[in-house]
Design an enzyme around this catalytic site. Structure first.
Site, short mmCIF file in Angstrom:
data_model
loop_
_atom_site.label_atom_id
_atom_site.label_comp_id
_atom_site.label_asym_id
_atom_site.label_seq_id
_atom_site.Cartn_x
_atom_site.Cartn_y
_atom_site.Cartn_z
N ARG A 9 0.86 -1.18 0.00
CA ARG A 9 0.00 0.00 0.00
C ARG A 9 0.90 1.24 0.00
O ARG A 9 1.71 1.41 0.90
CB ARG A 9 -0.90 0.00 1.24
N HIS A 41 -2.82 10.92 0.79
CA HIS A 41 -2.26 10.71 2.13
C HIS A 41 -1.65 12.04 2.57
O HIS A 41 -0.46 12.15 2.81
CB HIS A 41 -1.24 9.56 2.10
N GLU A 53 -7.33 8.44 6.28
CA GLU A 53 -7.61 9.09 7.56
C GLU A 53 -8.06 10.56 7.44
O GLU A 53 -7.34 11.47 7.86
CB GLU A 53 -6.38 9.01 8.47
N ASN A 106 -7.52 1.53 9.73
CA ASN A 106 -6.24 1.78 10.40
C ASN A 106 -6.48 1.72 11.90
O ASN A 106 -7.45 2.31 12.40
CB ASN A 106 -5.70 3.18 10.06
N TYR A 158 -4.41 1.78 15.77
CA TYR A 158 -3.20 1.86 16.60
C TYR A 158 -3.50 1.70 18.09
O TYR A 158 -2.72 1.12 18.82
CB TYR A 158 -2.47 3.19 16.35
N GLU A 192 -3.51 -0.15 7.93
CA GLU A 192 -2.34 0.24 8.74
C GLU A 192 -2.49 -0.33 10.14
O GLU A 192 -3.58 -0.29 10.72
CB GLU A 192 -2.22 1.76 8.90
C1 FCB Z 1 -1.25 7.13 10.68
C2 FCB Z 1 -0.82 7.68 9.34
C3 FCB Z 1 0.51 7.16 8.87
C4 FCB Z 1 1.51 7.05 10.01
C5 FCB Z 1 0.90 6.28 11.16
C6 FCB Z 1 1.85 6.07 12.32
O1 FCB Z 1 -2.12 8.02 11.28
O2 FCB Z 1 -1.78 7.37 8.36
O3 FCB Z 1 0.97 8.01 7.85
O4 FCB Z 1 1.94 8.29 10.38
O5 FCB Z 1 -0.24 6.93 11.61
#
Ligand code: FCB
Length: 470
Positions: free
Chosen positions: A92, A136, A181, A309, A311, A375
């Site tokens: 990607r 992006h 995002e 995505n 985290y 992500e």
């Molecule tokens: C996300 C972004 C990516 C990177 C990660 C850690 O928010 O899409 O570009 O910075 O975080």
């Protein structure tokens, strides 16, 4: 059974079971243009808001910028070869809008398109499936000068750009993502201003969110027209949100963060209309004059997949003292509670099960929706051993934990088709500059040497086996 007569040593028994993924599951890695390409002045590329922002003193840690980054523009062949050696099946990446339209409008610059053609061809040669993201965050500066995403016109410019790229690459790229995002682009870019273009304008950030979504909705049919075989989707960043207690204030805080973070984006894309509470939030903060009658229907153009995505997750409480501008406009009073969970190097709490919860929730709210994890990954400080190895077992453990969560979500019915690990390479981590390393491949930014870390080798093995080890 006592410990003495247990035939399986306790430590082994605690190992999780091996976990096979569905056949055809796509094992990928992810990057984005501004974070790795460098070559900002080459082949007619125009300036983007991230060039301007990163060159503005005080905006990015240590004054870093993406001028050189990981020099991927000149080293893409080596990077593709590396992916192939690792055993990765998908890549990607994003297209830099200012390489295609230096001023954000007008005909495409053939040199810009050619770079991405060469990149895609070398991926295909190695049997790596390209997954292209159109936006992006590197908006052409010329469009920002005319209002950027706060201006409705930018949505139409984006659809035009989407058409140019899909006409050029639609014959060889199957997976298309419109935006990455939009929460970050709108609320970090125009809300608290920690990302480009650095505006602090809560009402404007909500208008920007709408225009980003409108741009997505206009781009979907443009891509389909140019590339009939394309699968088109959008990538959103999800954070499960829990209230710290059952008090009205805490429940209300959780409701607002969930609304601004998750539902403001997903619901109109999936349903073709904003939920009533999102509309009320707009009414209170910026009005709804900027939302024209047909917009929501346009935003709801059917998608083939959702890019997720993930985290971390949040626990929140209400009743805090508003403390400066917030990237959740209208939630300035919300407090984010420290749950005491271990954190990654960038300070984000680790909650692998949050990914399972998020995927299952999306599956329940939108049954049948195909998803890719576009992500997931972690920043940690790496130690380079005397012999050059990087034993980033912390990053490996993060990825393994989250992959187990994806596996459980699939068992619970979520239709997840692939996983793109963030990131292939250490790169320019936005406001954090090069200090935060997310790569499974280390980049020495002095020499541009690439060294696969332990996590990269481990991940390649998982990809090859299509399974997590037991
Ligand atoms: C996300 C972004 C990516 C990177 C990660 C850690 O928010 O899409 O570009 O910075 O975080």
């Amino acid at each position: 059974m006592t410990a003495e007569n247990d035939p399986v040593p306790a430590a082994l028994a605690r190992r999780p079971a091996a976990a096979a993924f569905p056949p055809g599951f796509l094992w990928g890695v992810a990057t984005s243009a501004y974070q790795i390409e460098g070559a900002v002045g080459r082949d007619g590329r125009g300036a983007s808001i991230w060039d301007t922002f990163s060159h503005t003193p005080g905006k990015v840690a240590n004054g870093h910028n993406g001028d050189v980054a990981a020099d991927h523009y000149d080293r893409y062949e080596q990077d593709v070869a590396l992916m192939s050696e690792l055993g990765v099946g998908g890549y990607r990446f994003s297209v830099a809008w200012p390489r295609i339209q230096p001023d954000g409008r007008g005909p495409a610059d053939a040199r810009g398109l050619d770079f991405y053609r060469r990149l895609v061809d070398s991926l295909l040669e190695k049997g790596i499936q390209p997954a292209l993201t159109l936006y992006h965050w590197d908006l052409p500066q010329a469009l920002e000068d005319e209002g950027g995403w706060r201006s409705r016109d930018t949505a139409f410019r984006f659809a035009e750009y989407a058409q140019l790229v899909s006409e050029a690459l639609g014959d060889r790229v199957k997976l298309w993502g419109t935006l990455n995002e939009p929460w970050c682009a709108a609320f970090l870019g125009y809300g608290n201003g920690i990302h480009a273009p650095g505006a602090v304008d809560p009402a404007g950030s909500l208008r920007a969110a709408h225009h980003l979504l409108l741009g997505h909705g206009l781009a979907v049919p443009a891509i389909r027209a140019a590339a009939p075989d394309a699968e088109v989707g959008i990538t959103l960043n999800f954070y499960p949100v829990a209230a710290d207690s059952e008090t009205t204030a805490d429940l209300d805080a959780a409701h607002r963060i969930d609304l601004l973070q998750n539902r403001l984006f997903l619901d109109p894309v999936m349903e073709g209309s904003y939920p009533a509470d999102v509309r009320e939030h707009f009414e209170r903060l910026c009005g709804t004059d900027h939302i024209e009658t047909a917009d929501e229907k346009i935003i709801g153009a059917p998608v083939d997949f959702l890019g997720v995505n993930y985290y971390t997750s949040y626990r929140v409480a209400g009743g805090g003292e508003p403390d400066g501008p917030s990237p959740w406009p209208g939630a300035e009073d919300v407090r984010f509670i420290d749950r005491g969970l271990p954190r990654t190097g960038i300070g984000w709490e680790i909650d692998a099960d949050g990914l399972r919860r998020q995927l299952v929730r999306i599956h329940q709210d939108h049954p049948g929706l195909k998803m890719y994890i576009t992500e997931n990954g972690a920043a940690f400080d790496d130690t380079v051993e005397a012999d050059g190895r990087i034993e980033d077992t912390d990053r490996t453990a993060y990825v393994e934990g989250h992959l187990r969560a994806v596996h459980r979500a699939i068992e619970e019915g979520a239709d997840v088709r692939g996983y793109f690990l963030w990131s292939l390479l250490d790169n320019f981590e936005w406001a954090e500059g090069y200090g935060m390393r997310f790569g499974v491949v280390r980049v020495d930014f002095e020499t541009q040497q690439r060294t696969p870390k332990h996590s990269a080798l481990w991940y390649g093995g998982v990809a090859l086996a299509n399974a997590l080890p037991g």
